[in-house]
Design a protein around this motif. Structure first.
Motif, short mmCIF file in Angstrom:
data_model
loop_
_atom_site.label_atom_id
_atom_site.label_comp_id
_atom_site.label_asym_id
_atom_site.label_seq_id
_atom_site.Cartn_x
_atom_site.Cartn_y
_atom_site.Cartn_z
N ARG A 229 35.27 41.86 47.24
CA ARG A 229 34.56 42.78 46.78
C ARG A 229 34.78 43.42 46.20
O ARG A 229 34.81 44.47 46.25
N GLY A 230 34.57 42.98 44.68
CA GLY A 230 34.69 44.54 43.83
C GLY A 230 36.20 44.87 43.86
O GLY A 230 36.87 43.76 43.35
N SER B 45 39.00 44.04 49.32
CA SER B 45 39.47 42.53 49.96
C SER B 45 38.56 42.84 51.54
O SER B 45 39.39 44.22 51.99
N ALA C 211 32.92 35.31 50.83
CA ALA C 211 31.53 35.49 50.47
C ALA C 211 31.13 33.65 50.11
O ALA C 211 31.50 33.29 49.85
N CYS D 35 29.94 32.99 44.88
CA CYS D 35 31.30 34.16 43.79
C CYS D 35 30.50 35.01 42.70
O CYS D 35 29.62 35.23 42.31
N SER D 36 31.05 36.28 43.04
CA SER D 36 31.00 37.84 42.54
C SER D 36 30.56 37.36 41.02
O SER D 36 30.41 38.29 40.73
#
Length: 92
Positions: free
Chosen positions: A66-67, A70, A75, A78-79
């Motif tokens: 996440r950014g 970890s 998720a 997918c970001s």
């Protein structure tokens, strides 16, 4: 599956090994720490690396990132590319 195996093996290291050693009469104070602590450190590193290798099939980004952080849970989308990861076959 990955999280279940990680939690199961972590619990075995923390509680299973000391219980087995106690049942066999091998638990003598701090000597068991020399076995459990290195195994726990190896487990944390191996589980962390394994988590980062599970990636989105479309763009290759780790589903546990996440950014720049970890996290322990994957998720749902997918970001990076927005793919729905609940139905996608993931690369390992």
């Amino acid at each position: 599956m990955h999280i279940a195996m990680g939690l199961g093996s972590g619990l075995f290291i923390v509680w299973g090994i000391p219980l087995l050693a106690s049942a066999m009469g091998l638990a003598d104070g701090g000597a068991l720490d020399w076995i459990v602590l290195p195994l726990l450190l190896i487990w944390v590193i191996a589980f962390g690396v394994r988590s980062l290798l599970i990636a989105c099939p479309r763009c290759g980004k780790s589903i546990f990132m996440r950014g720049m952080w970890s996290v322990f849970w994957p998720a749902k989308t997918c970001s990076r590319c927005g793919l729905d990861l609940t139905t996608a076959a993931l690369r390992k």
